[in-house]
Design an enzyme around this catalytic site. Structure first.
Site, PDB file in Angstrom:
ATOM      1  N   GLU A   1      10.076  74.850  28.770  1.00  0.00           N
ATOM      2  CA  GLU A   1      11.285  75.423  29.381  1.00  0.00           C
ATOM      3  C   GLU A   1      12.383  75.499  28.342  1.00  0.00           C
ATOM      4  O   GLU A   1      12.236  75.006  27.215  1.00  0.00           O
ATOM      5  CB  GLU A   1      11.715  74.568  30.590  1.00  0.00           C
ATOM      6  CG  GLU A   1      10.703  74.626  31.729  1.00  0.00           C
ATOM      7  CD  GLU A   1      11.116  73.839  32.955  1.00  0.00           C
ATOM      8  OE1 GLU A   1      12.310  73.770  33.252  1.00  0.00           O
ATOM      9  OE2 GLU A   1      10.224  73.273  33.600  1.00  0.00           O
TER      10      GLU A   1
ATOM     11  N   HIS B   1      21.625  77.694  37.603  1.00  0.00           N
ATOM     12  CA  HIS B   1      20.305  78.070  37.087  1.00  0.00           C
ATOM     13  C   HIS B   1      20.325  79.577  36.849  1.00  0.00           C
ATOM     14  O   HIS B   1      20.792  80.337  37.707  1.00  0.00           O
ATOM     15  CB  HIS B   1      19.205  77.695  38.078  1.00  0.00           C
ATOM     16  CG  HIS B   1      17.835  77.684  37.466  1.00  0.00           C
ATOM     17  ND1 HIS B   1      17.201  78.842  37.069  1.00  0.00           N
ATOM     18  CD2 HIS B   1      16.999  76.673  37.170  1.00  0.00           C
ATOM     19  CE1 HIS B   1      16.007  78.533  36.559  1.00  0.00           C
ATOM     20  NE2 HIS B   1      15.867  77.214  36.601  1.00  0.00           N
TER      21      HIS B   1
ATOM     22  N   HIS C   1      22.893  74.962  40.870  1.00  0.00           N
ATOM     23  CA  HIS C   1      21.575  74.317  40.846  1.00  0.00           C
ATOM     24  C   HIS C   1      21.652  72.797  40.763  1.00  0.00           C
ATOM     25  O   HIS C   1      20.896  72.095  41.427  1.00  0.00           O
ATOM     26  CB  HIS C   1      20.809  74.867  39.641  1.00  0.00           C
ATOM     27  CG  HIS C   1      19.422  74.368  39.482  1.00  0.00           C
ATOM     28  ND1 HIS C   1      18.438  74.613  40.411  1.00  0.00           N
ATOM     29  CD2 HIS C   1      18.833  73.630  38.486  1.00  0.00           C
ATOM     30  CE1 HIS C   1      17.299  74.061  40.010  1.00  0.00           C
ATOM     31  NE2 HIS C   1      17.518  73.456  38.853  1.00  0.00           N
TER      32      HIS C   1
ATOM     33  N   ARG D   1      22.500  69.787  31.408  1.00  0.00           N
ATOM     34  CA  ARG D   1      21.215  69.075  31.451  1.00  0.00           C
ATOM     35  C   ARG D   1      20.095  69.908  30.846  1.00  0.00           C
ATOM     36  O   ARG D   1      19.970  71.106  31.122  1.00  0.00           O
ATOM     37  CB  ARG D   1      20.864  68.762  32.904  1.00  0.00           C
ATOM     38  CG  ARG D   1      19.458  68.253  33.090  1.00  0.00           C
ATOM     39  CD  ARG D   1      19.200  67.832  34.502  1.00  0.00           C
ATOM     40  NE  ARG D   1      19.164  68.931  35.430  1.00  0.00           N
ATOM     41  CZ  ARG D   1      18.067  69.597  35.772  1.00  0.00           C
ATOM     42  NH1 ARG D   1      16.896  69.285  35.245  1.00  0.00           N
ATOM     43  NH2 ARG D   1      18.125  70.586  36.637  1.00  0.00           N
TER      44      ARG D   1
ATOM     45  N   ARG E   1      20.143  76.404  29.474  1.00  0.00           N
ATOM     46  CA  ARG E   1      20.534  77.121  30.692  1.00  0.00           C
ATOM     47  C   ARG E   1      21.967  77.629  30.732  1.00  0.00           C
ATOM     48  O   ARG E   1      22.247  78.675  31.298  1.00  0.00           O
ATOM     49  CB  ARG E   1      20.391  76.158  31.857  1.00  0.00           C
ATOM     50  CG  ARG E   1      19.108  76.303  32.496  1.00  0.00           C
ATOM     51  CD  ARG E   1      18.973  75.329  33.593  1.00  0.00           C
ATOM     52  NE  ARG E   1      17.553  75.103  33.662  1.00  0.00           N
ATOM     53  CZ  ARG E   1      16.980  74.230  34.413  1.00  0.00           C
ATOM     54  NH1 ARG E   1      17.712  73.450  35.169  1.00  0.00           N
ATOM     55  NH2 ARG E   1      15.680  74.108  34.420  1.00  0.00           N
TER      56      ARG E   1
HETATM   57  P1  FAD Z   1      17.109  64.542  46.292  1.00  0.00           P
HETATM   58  O1  FAD Z   1      15.726  64.798  45.936  1.00  0.00           O
HETATM   59  O2  FAD Z   1      17.961  65.699  46.588  1.00  0.00           O
HETATM   60  O3  FAD Z   1      17.111  63.596  47.582  1.00  0.00           O
HETATM   61  C1  FAD Z   1      18.304  63.321  48.260  1.00  0.00           C
HETATM   62  C2  FAD Z   1      17.966  62.723  49.604  1.00  0.00           C
HETATM   63  O4  FAD Z   1      19.136  62.210  50.232  1.00  0.00           O
HETATM   64  C3  FAD Z   1      17.375  63.712  50.587  1.00  0.00           C
HETATM   65  O5  FAD Z   1      16.330  63.072  51.261  1.00  0.00           O
HETATM   66  C4  FAD Z   1      18.516  63.991  51.559  1.00  0.00           C
HETATM   67  O6  FAD Z   1      18.123  64.391  52.836  1.00  0.00           O
HETATM   68  C5  FAD Z   1      19.171  62.629  51.592  1.00  0.00           C
HETATM   69  N1  FAD Z   1      20.574  62.605  52.002  1.00  0.00           N
HETATM   70  C6  FAD Z   1      21.613  63.299  51.460  1.00  0.00           C
HETATM   71  N2  FAD Z   1      22.751  62.954  52.084  1.00  0.00           N
HETATM   72  C7  FAD Z   1      22.430  62.016  53.005  1.00  0.00           C
HETATM   73  C8  FAD Z   1      23.178  61.279  53.956  1.00  0.00           C
HETATM   74  N3  FAD Z   1      24.493  61.427  54.096  1.00  0.00           N
HETATM   75  N4  FAD Z   1      22.526  60.406  54.756  1.00  0.00           N
HETATM   76  C9  FAD Z   1      21.188  60.250  54.650  1.00  0.00           C
HETATM   77  N5  FAD Z   1      20.424  60.929  53.769  1.00  0.00           N
HETATM   78  C10 FAD Z   1      21.050  61.795  52.953  1.00  0.00           C
HETATM   79  N6  FAD Z   1      14.504  68.859  38.097  1.00  0.00           N
HETATM   80  C11 FAD Z   1      13.546  68.620  37.204  1.00  0.00           C
HETATM   81  O7  FAD Z   1      13.628  67.653  36.442  1.00  0.00           O
HETATM   82  N7  FAD Z   1      12.451  69.430  37.145  1.00  0.00           N
HETATM   83  C12 FAD Z   1      12.290  70.494  37.962  1.00  0.00           C
HETATM   84  O8  FAD Z   1      11.291  71.183  37.899  1.00  0.00           O
HETATM   85  C13 FAD Z   1      13.310  70.785  38.895  1.00  0.00           C
HETATM   86  N8  FAD Z   1      13.212  71.858  39.703  1.00  0.00           N
HETATM   87  C14 FAD Z   1      14.168  72.041  40.668  1.00  0.00           C
HETATM   88  C15 FAD Z   1      14.017  73.089  41.565  1.00  0.00           C
HETATM   89  C16 FAD Z   1      14.925  73.251  42.597  1.00  0.00           C
HETATM   90  C17 FAD Z   1      14.771  74.398  43.564  1.00  0.00           C
HETATM   91  C18 FAD Z   1      16.011  72.357  42.731  1.00  0.00           C
HETATM   92  C19 FAD Z   1      16.988  72.503  43.845  1.00  0.00           C
HETATM   93  C20 FAD Z   1      16.169  71.323  41.813  1.00  0.00           C
HETATM   94  C21 FAD Z   1      15.255  71.162  40.782  1.00  0.00           C
HETATM   95  N9  FAD Z   1      15.387  70.119  39.868  1.00  0.00           N
HETATM   96  C22 FAD Z   1      14.406  69.907  38.954  1.00  0.00           C
HETATM   97  C23 FAD Z   1      16.415  69.114  40.040  1.00  0.00           C
HETATM   98  C24 FAD Z   1      15.777  67.905  40.747  1.00  0.00           C
HETATM   99  O9  FAD Z   1      14.860  68.354  41.695  1.00  0.00           O
HETATM  100  C25 FAD Z   1      16.799  67.022  41.421  1.00  0.00           C
HETATM  101  O10 FAD Z   1      17.868  66.754  40.562  1.00  0.00           O
HETATM  102  C26 FAD Z   1      16.146  65.706  41.833  1.00  0.00           C
HETATM  103  O11 FAD Z   1      15.019  65.983  42.628  1.00  0.00           O
HETATM  104  C27 FAD Z   1      17.132  64.854  42.571  1.00  0.00           C
HETATM  105  O12 FAD Z   1      16.438  63.774  43.134  1.00  0.00           O
HETATM  106  P2  FAD Z   1      17.243  62.753  44.028  1.00  0.00           P
HETATM  107  O13 FAD Z   1      16.259  61.784  44.543  1.00  0.00           O
HETATM  108  O14 FAD Z   1      18.415  62.262  43.286  1.00  0.00           O
HETATM  109  O15 FAD Z   1      17.846  63.648  45.226  1.00  0.00           O
HETATM  110  C1  SIN Z   2      12.882  75.071  36.909  1.00  0.00           C
HETATM  111  O1  SIN Z   2      11.704  74.968  37.231  1.00  0.00           O
HETATM  112  O2  SIN Z   2      13.362  76.023  36.279  1.00  0.00           O
HETATM  113  C2  SIN Z   2      13.820  73.969  37.289  1.00  0.00           C
HETATM  114  C3  SIN Z   2      13.706  72.911  36.314  1.00  0.00           C
HETATM  115  C4  SIN Z   2      14.914  72.034  36.347  1.00  0.00           C
HETATM  116  O3  SIN Z   2      15.822  72.189  37.141  1.00  0.00           O
HETATM  117  O4  SIN Z   2      14.929  71.152  35.494  1.00  0.00           O
END
Ligand code: FAD
Ligand code: SIN
Length: 542
Positions: A125, A245, A353, A388, A292
């Site tokens: 990437e 993104h 994003h 990032r 990005r």
């Molecule tokens: P999340 O996975 O968002 O989990 C948050 C949780 O908190 C959820 O379960 C939600 O329901 C819960 N929640 C929120 N508020 C409350 C509340 N008030 N009360 C109770 N529960 C609550 N990063 C990479 O490194 N590689 C990738 O390939 C990549 N692809 C991505 C693709 C997409 C479409 C997106 C949107 C992001 C991507 N990212 C990627 C970024 C990455 O996915 C996120 O930064 C990461 O998954 C965040 O993980 P997390 O556990 O911190 O939060």
């Molecule tokens: C992507 O697959 O382009 C998302 C990866 C990321 O958010 O790090």
């Protein structure tokens, strides 16, 4: 009677950060996981590209560190980046042990040493000097959630409460002895506010994408953890660095969008104007695989310069067979919207994003409030700087939730404390109270369009100030509803998105330069004297 539940750990959020923390902590005590929708619903669940880590002989820790620092535009905390990169591969192996199935390469053989990451197909990437991204085709996040949830569902020390929306942290005492001892949460189906108490509380509530009108994030990403921490008096950092993104699907109907992974460009797809001209080489020698911030800004400039609503992602370098095998989910979503890659180019636009900023934590996820840890996208660890590096987010969540769990399991038992004060809104909470739902909906929509129009990829001081003025009025309105006891999901969400948006705007106003993801017309240069974090502390902060 007030419902009160006690455990050793409360984890708010069921994405990768919350689930990994819970899985480790469950070895030493009772864990309650609160999550506001279904268990899998999270940003994690939609991750496509994968998890970056050093996984081949050609790669090195030094190279991964260097790529991260370059993407971060001069303000990453280098020591923390080194921790991330060094500890990454072992924790990715732990994910594999927990059952995550990454895509393997046909070249992997029985001779590959056990536990070797060289078995796996590595994606590429933007900003990466090597192939180093482990993935499960283009459904990496879904696979991670599947495996972690399976482990947790089987665990006798874990209680999972879906549809429980954390509203606010419960705190006791006054600074500097203030500590966190639980959360108030709305049990949405029961329409009841409940009290959850534990000596250790972990916020893992994910991102803030839904403060913007156009985003790759699912509806859960409303900045709840940041807003809750702010209300509890905690400092936040670098929230001006919102990552857009470059390639979200352009939905001509104005409806929901979805991500087109950067891994598609990693396999050679080219960005083109509607007339077919490629343009990224005019902006950066790394072309379509520049970091990005550069690619998103270039697309924004091209769209404005040529008055075009979107650009095209030309995937014609790939065969149909390869595209369908490597990107099955993206292909299916595109086809559903009438576009057939790789035969047809995909219409794309940038969309909000990822949040590089968050609640300030130390190297093990602790915050300034005793008893409270913050992990994952909600946390500011210092890793990402002003932008990032792709696929470093899942890695950050993995590494720092592990460090947080190790620290929390060793934490001293908390001293006996007085019963916390009951907030006024809690005493007034009346689930039967009629609320002007339409007004809440309108305010929410207004915040999102305001953020998109005034606090987007290219900013100006004048627009930021206008946004701040309007957000202050909307914040009063949302707080007013809450204080009168109108505690519904809609009001809680509005209160959080307005609060988080206001913090983003204030952070952006503080930065008097353009760096990484923050570009402002009033300060177009990067200024060495501004090479530091933007830390904001609430009035009466801890
Ligand atoms: P999340 O996975 O968002 O989990 C948050 C949780 O908190 C959820 O379960 C939600 O329901 C819960 N929640 C929120 N508020 C409350 C509340 N008030 N009360 C109770 N529960 C609550 N990063 C990479 O490194 N590689 C990738 O390939 C990549 N692809 C991505 C693709 C997409 C479409 C997106 C949107 C992001 C991507 N990212 C990627 C970024 C990455 O996915 C996120 O930064 C990461 O998954 C965040 O993980 P997390 O556990 O911190 O939060
Ligand atoms: C992507 O697959 O382009 C998302 C990866 C990321 O958010 O790090």
């Amino acid at each position: 009677m007030v419902h009160e539940r006690h455990s050793d750990f409360i984890v708010v959020g069921s994405g990768i950060a919350g689930l990994c923390f819970a899985l480790e902590a469950a070895a030493s005590g009772k864990v309650t996981i609160l999550t506001k929708k279904e268990d899998f619903e999270s940003n994690t669940n939609y991750a496509q590209g994968g998890i970056a880590c050093v996984a081949s002989a050609e790669d090195s820790f030094e190279d991964h560190v260097r790529d991260t620092l370059i993407a971060g535009a001069g303000i990453c905390h280098e020591e923390v980046v080194r921790t991330l990169v060094r500890e990454g591969p072992d924790l990715v192996r732990q994910l594999i042990d927990w059952g995550v199935r990454f895509t393997t390469t046909p070249k992997s053989s029985a001779d590959s040493p056990l536990g070797s990451l060289e078995l796996y197909d590595l994606g590429r990437e933007g900003g990466h000097s090597h192939r180093r991204i482990l993935h499960s085709k283009d459904l990496t996040g879904r696979e991670v959630e599947r495996a972690l949830l399976k482990c947790l569902r089987e665990h006798s020390n874990v209680t999972f409460l879906e549809h429980h929306l954390a509203l606010d942290l419960i705190t006791e005492g006054k600074s500097p002895n203030k500590r966190c001892s639980g959360v108030h949460a709305l049990d949405a189906p029961a329409l009841e506010v409940k009290v959850f108490r534990a000596p250790i509380v972990v916020l893992a509530t994910g991102g803030i994408g839904r403060i913007y009108q156009h985003t790759t994030n699912p509806p859960i990403a409303t900045g709840d953890g940041i807003a809750m921490a702010w209300r509890a008096g905690l400092p936040v950092a670098n929230l001006e660095f919102v990552q857009f993104h470059p390639t979200a699907f352009y939905n001509a109907t104005g409806g929901e969008t979805f991500l087109i992974s950067e891994a598609v460009r990693g396999e050679g797809a080219i960005l083109r104007r509607l007339g077919g001209e490629s343009f990224m080489e005019l902006y950066d020698e790394r072309g379509c695989l520049a970091p990005r911030d550069i690619v998103a800004r270039a697309i924004d400039t091209e769209m404005k310069r040529h008055g075009e609503s979107h650009v095209l992602l030309d995937c014609s370098n790939m065969s149909e067979e390869f595209f369908s095998e490597r990107f099955p989910a993206i292909r299916e979503l595109c086809v559903r919207h009438g576009v057939h890659p790789p035969l047809e180019p995909i219409p794309v636009v940038p969309a909000a994003h990822y949040s590089c900023g968050g609640v300030v934590t130390d190297s093990v996820g602790r915050t300034a409030l005793a008893g409270l840890y913050v992990v994952g996208e909600t946390a500011f660890t210092g890793v990402h700087g002003a932008n990032r590096l792709a696929s470093n987010s899942l890695l950050e969540a993995l590494v720092f939730s592990h460090r947080a769990a190790q620290s929390a399991m060793k934490a001293e038992p908390s001293p006996p404390t007085p019963i916390p004060e009951i907030p006024e809104w809690f005493q007034r909470f009346d689930p039967t109270m009629e609320l002007e739902g339409v007004r809440v909906e309108h305010c929410t929509h207004e915040v999102r369009t305001l953020m998109w129009d005034y606090v987007g990829i290219v900013r100006s001081t004048e627009r930021l100030k206008l946004a701040a003025e309007r957000l202050e009025i909307l914040l009063k309105e949302a707080e007013g509803y809450f204080e009168r006891g109108w505690v519904t999901e809609g009001v809680a969400l509005l209160r959080n998105i307005v609060q988080t948006s206001w913090i983003v705007v204030q952070s952006a106003l503080r930065r008097r330069e353009s760096r990484g993801l923050h570009t402002t017309l009033d300060y177009p240069e990067t200024r060495p004297e501004e090479a530091h974090d933007t830390v904001l502390t609430p009035p009466d902060g801890v």
